[in-house]
Design an enzyme around this catalytic site. Structure first.
Site, PDB file in Angstrom:
ATOM      1  N   ASP A 271     -26.823  23.999 -26.476  1.00  0.00           N
ATOM      2  CA  ASP A 271     -27.896  24.967 -26.271  1.00  0.00           C
ATOM      3  C   ASP A 271     -29.053  24.662 -27.221  1.00  0.00           C
ATOM      4  O   ASP A 271     -29.048  25.071 -28.377  1.00  0.00           O
ATOM      5  CB  ASP A 271     -27.375  26.394 -26.500  1.00  0.00           C
ATOM      6  CG  ASP A 271     -28.449  27.442 -26.234  1.00  0.00           C
ATOM      7  OD1 ASP A 271     -29.513  27.074 -25.689  1.00  0.00           O
ATOM      8  OD2 ASP A 271     -28.221  28.622 -26.564  1.00  0.00           O
ATOM      9  N   LYS A 278     -35.042  26.319 -29.756  1.00  0.00           N
ATOM     10  CA  LYS A 278     -34.583  26.913 -31.009  1.00  0.00           C
ATOM     11  C   LYS A 278     -35.183  26.135 -32.178  1.00  0.00           C
ATOM     12  O   LYS A 278     -35.281  24.911 -32.105  1.00  0.00           O
ATOM     13  CB  LYS A 278     -33.053  26.797 -31.105  1.00  0.00           C
ATOM     14  CG  LYS A 278     -32.277  27.747 -30.217  1.00  0.00           C
ATOM     15  CD  LYS A 278     -30.777  27.577 -30.462  1.00  0.00           C
ATOM     16  CE  LYS A 278     -29.960  28.371 -29.459  1.00  0.00           C
ATOM     17  NZ  LYS A 278     -30.080  29.834 -29.627  1.00  0.00           N
ATOM     18  N   ASP A 348     -33.952  30.499 -23.684  1.00  0.00           N
ATOM     19  CA  ASP A 348     -32.818  30.508 -24.616  1.00  0.00           C
ATOM     20  C   ASP A 348     -31.810  31.608 -24.271  1.00  0.00           C
ATOM     21  O   ASP A 348     -30.723  31.650 -24.824  1.00  0.00           O
ATOM     22  CB  ASP A 348     -33.338  30.684 -26.052  1.00  0.00           C
ATOM     23  CG  ASP A 348     -32.315  30.244 -27.091  1.00  0.00           C
ATOM     24  OD1 ASP A 348     -31.303  29.626 -26.702  1.00  0.00           O
ATOM     25  OD2 ASP A 348     -32.536  30.519 -28.286  1.00  0.00           O
ATOM     26  N   ARG A 352     -26.435  34.132 -19.863  1.00  0.00           N
ATOM     27  CA  ARG A 352     -26.316  35.180 -18.834  1.00  0.00           C
ATOM     28  C   ARG A 352     -26.670  34.639 -17.452  1.00  0.00           C
ATOM     29  O   ARG A 352     -26.197  35.150 -16.448  1.00  0.00           O
ATOM     30  CB  ARG A 352     -27.184  36.388 -19.242  1.00  0.00           C
ATOM     31  CG  ARG A 352     -28.643  36.102 -19.329  1.00  0.00           C
ATOM     32  CD  ARG A 352     -29.394  37.157 -20.140  1.00  0.00           C
ATOM     33  NE  ARG A 352     -29.157  37.025 -21.584  1.00  0.00           N
ATOM     34  CZ  ARG A 352     -29.667  37.836 -22.506  1.00  0.00           C
ATOM     35  NH1 ARG A 352     -30.428  38.857 -22.151  1.00  0.00           N
ATOM     36  NH2 ARG A 352     -29.409  37.648 -23.781  1.00  0.00           N
TER      37      ARG A 352
HETATM   38  N1  BES Z   1     -25.964  30.597 -27.576  1.00  0.00           N
HETATM   39  C1  BES Z   1     -26.878  31.568 -28.030  1.00  0.00           C
HETATM   40  C2  BES Z   1     -26.210  32.684 -28.832  1.00  0.00           C
HETATM   41  C3  BES Z   1     -25.571  32.256 -30.118  1.00  0.00           C
HETATM   42  C4  BES Z   1     -26.270  32.355 -31.314  1.00  0.00           C
HETATM   43  C5  BES Z   1     -24.263  31.838 -30.156  1.00  0.00           C
HETATM   44  C6  BES Z   1     -25.672  31.992 -32.496  1.00  0.00           C
HETATM   45  C7  BES Z   1     -23.657  31.465 -31.342  1.00  0.00           C
HETATM   46  C8  BES Z   1     -24.364  31.552 -32.506  1.00  0.00           C
HETATM   47  C9  BES Z   1     -27.588  32.212 -26.830  1.00  0.00           C
HETATM   48  O1  BES Z   1     -27.770  31.387 -25.739  1.00  0.00           O
HETATM   49  C10 BES Z   1     -28.930  32.645 -27.282  1.00  0.00           C
HETATM   50  O2  BES Z   1     -29.704  31.786 -27.634  1.00  0.00           O
HETATM   51  N2  BES Z   1     -29.191  33.943 -27.256  1.00  0.00           N
HETATM   52  C11 BES Z   1     -30.442  34.483 -27.639  1.00  0.00           C
HETATM   53  C12 BES Z   1     -30.857  35.488 -26.612  1.00  0.00           C
HETATM   54  C13 BES Z   1     -32.277  35.985 -26.771  1.00  0.00           C
HETATM   55  C14 BES Z   1     -33.258  34.854 -26.494  1.00  0.00           C
HETATM   56  C15 BES Z   1     -32.511  37.136 -25.823  1.00  0.00           C
HETATM   57  C16 BES Z   1     -30.257  35.121 -29.002  1.00  0.00           C
HETATM   58  O3  BES Z   1     -29.224  35.725 -29.244  1.00  0.00           O
HETATM   59  O4  BES Z   1     -31.157  34.973 -29.822  1.00  0.00           O
HETATM   60 ZN    ZN Z   2     -26.426  29.862 -25.509  1.00  0.00          ZN
HETATM   61 MN    MN Z   3     -29.509  30.196 -25.888  1.00  0.00          MN
END
Ligand code: BES
Ligand code: ZN
Ligand code: MN
Length: 503
Positions: A271, A278, A348, A352
């Site tokens: 990711d 990121k 990101d 979902r």
């Molecule tokens: N894979 C990440 C969530 C994550 C963060 C898992 C840290 C393990 C450790 C997910 O895809 C993500 O990036 N989520 C975002 C969502 C937001 C953009 C609404 C997040 O949590 O910042």
């Molecule tokens: Zn993710």
């Molecule tokens: Mn993500």
């Protein structure tokens, strides 16, 4: 690979490199736990005093090595702490798992050890076997030959002493612990494998190969089939990568099954965040973003190996989230499997999107329940820390059942709500829904998004394992650095309960 067996030998008489005993924290200082008797005799009854002199207190995580005296065949004694002493002989299963894990880690490089821990019943045997097998885990597949030669191998043989060998329940406990530990370790291997080696196609190939070994039915949809089938969420996330996405269905069936479960795993093999990239500091561990898919796969294999009377279908939504000229843009609208449209405001928030397709597809088969597992949100880590996963569901009683199953299986989790008012934040001026909403309660927002895709009448739970899936700190108990195998035990427990028709 490490193996556990039951032995009838006394701890002091067993030919081994080391004998492990347990100590606990009593009101007046360190006390020996049951199992340590023959070793203590060899110390003229002074083992507790010797260990106290060496600084041991019996606290959890204590680990003290000392040379064995005459009268003990092994050359090394290892004392591990259980924490507070309890009334009677029974220790908390988690304390036993952790102590056994600490012992296995401390004996890395030894060949054989006798574990003379308090084995009051089959539950204790299972806890010690599981903790030891998980603690012995190492991941060396990507070390060079030279480094490997200089390194050491994990503890190979573990003999549990003090438990009845002929006892059927004890034997079953060792067998179950072995399956669960090996499948958790399989999960860990998959998570730890770097993303240039583990990508959607290579992951799917592993499932095909391993699935065959265990008599599972595996179906893989490649990018062509996904496009043709209308899987806009999985394609939308995977389209920016040179490594195209996959949806893998891996099914275990039992002729006497009373219930059918669908497990869905988020399988983002890397990711990067996509176009909503990121920043550095947030992407170094993102190979872990397929932890849900790995856990689901391992749980299906475990159900098969345990011969559970249940049908379990795993759905692995595999994609690599990358930025490129072909990547989905913030502002794009995706048409999901089943026809709903989603405005992608942040690439990101990709988990979902792949899960939604899989949830709709799994729902078509009308399972009794759907459980999805995902490293979904940083917000869930903010809420619960890095050792506890969140449980959300479309029915309170089903959420309670999943929470009870997780707890019974020894996993730290907590029930979380799906507050209806947070749905508003995901309203899109263009599409049916946006993939982002309020920042506050972001873990619950993600849960509400997923809920939109669950077919009417199916029990559904969502486990957000973003915190516990990947451990970045120092190893402790049976938890190593890196992939942990989070959620595997909960899924296996649920499958077991369903096999008893109790879900
Ligand atoms: N894979 C990440 C969530 C994550 C963060 C898992 C840290 C393990 C450790 C997910 O895809 C993500 O990036 N989520 C975002 C969502 C937001 C953009 C609404 C997040 O949590 O910042
Ligand atoms: Zn993710
Ligand atoms: Mn993500």
């Amino acid at each position: 690979m490490t193996s556990v067996s039951l032995s009838t030998s006394a701890a002091n008489a067993l030919r081994a490199d080391a004998v492990v005993v347990a100590v606990a924290k009593g009101p007046k200082g360190l006390v020996l736990a049951p199992g340590a008797e023959t070793v203590d005799e060899a110390f003229d009854g002074k083992l507790a005093a010797v260990l106290t002199t060496l600084g041991a207190t019996g606290a959890e995580g204590d680990s003290v090595k000392l040379p064995a005296p005459a009268g003990v065949k092994a050359s090394l004694i290892l004392a591990v702490g259980l924490g507070d002493a309890t009334e009677g002989d029974a220790f908390d299963a988690e304390a036993l798992r952790r102590a056994a894990g600490t012992a296995a880690r401390a004996l890395h490089g030894s060949k054989k050890a006798a574990f003379a821990l308090p084995l009051a019943d089959a539950a204790a045997v299972e806890a010690v076997a599981l903790g030891a097998l998980l603690g012995a885990y190492t991941f060396t597949a990507f070390r060079s030959e030279a480094a490997l030669a200089g390194g050491k191998d994990p503890l190979a043989e573990i003999a549990l002493v003090g438990a009845k060998r002929g006892d059927k329940a004890n034997k079953a406990a060792v067998d179950r612990a072995t399956v669960v530990a090996e499948e958790m370790n399989r999960t860990r291997d998959l998570i730890n494998t770097p993303p240039n080696d583990l990508f959607p196609k290579s992951f799917a190939d592993i499932v095909t190969t391993v699935g065959k070994e265990h008599g599972l039915k595996v179906e893989v949809l490649d990018e062509k089939a996904l496009t043709k089938g209308g899987f806009g969420g999985i394609m939308g996330v995977g389209i920016g990568s040179a490594r195209p996405p996959r949806l893998v269905k891996v099914a275990y069936t039992h002729p006497k099954a009373k219930q059918t479960l669908a497990f869905i795993g988020k399988g983002i093999t890397y990711d990067s965040g996509g176009i909503s990239l990121k920043p550095a500091g947030h992407n170094e561990t993102m190979k872990c973003d397929m932890s849900g898919a790995a856990a689901v796969f391992a749980a299906v294999v475990a159900a098969a190996r345990l011969g559970l009377q249940v049908n379990v279908t795993g759905w692995l939504a595999l994609a690599e989230n990358m930025p490129s000229g072909s990547a989905t843009r913030p502002g794009d609208v995706l048409k999901m499997y089943g026809g709903k449209t989603v405005e992608v405001l942040n690439t990101d928030a990709e988990g979902r999107l792949v899960l939604a397709d899989a949830i709709v597809r799994a729902g078509e088969e009308k399972p009794d329940a759907i459980v999805d597992v995902a490293t979904l949100t940083g917000a869930m880590m903010m809420a619960l820390g890095s050792r506890t996963f969140g449980i959300m569901a479309n029915q309170d009683d089903f959420r309670d059942k999943v929470f009870a199953a997780a707890t019974a299986a020894g996993e730290q989790s907590w029930p979380m709500p799906l507050p209806a008012e947070l749905r508003k934040g995901m309203e899109s001026p263009t599409a049916d829904i946006a993939n982002m909403g309020d920042r506050m309660g972001g873990g619950l927002v993600a849960g509400l998004f997923l809920q939109e895709f669950v077919a009417e009448g199916i029990s559904w739970a969502h486990l957000d394992i973003a915190g516990p899936a990947f451990h970045e700190g120092a190893p402790y108990g049976y938890i190593p650095k890196g992939g942990t195998g989070s959620a595997v035990r909960t899924l296996v427990q649920l499958a077991e309960e369903a096999s008893a028709g109790a879900l």
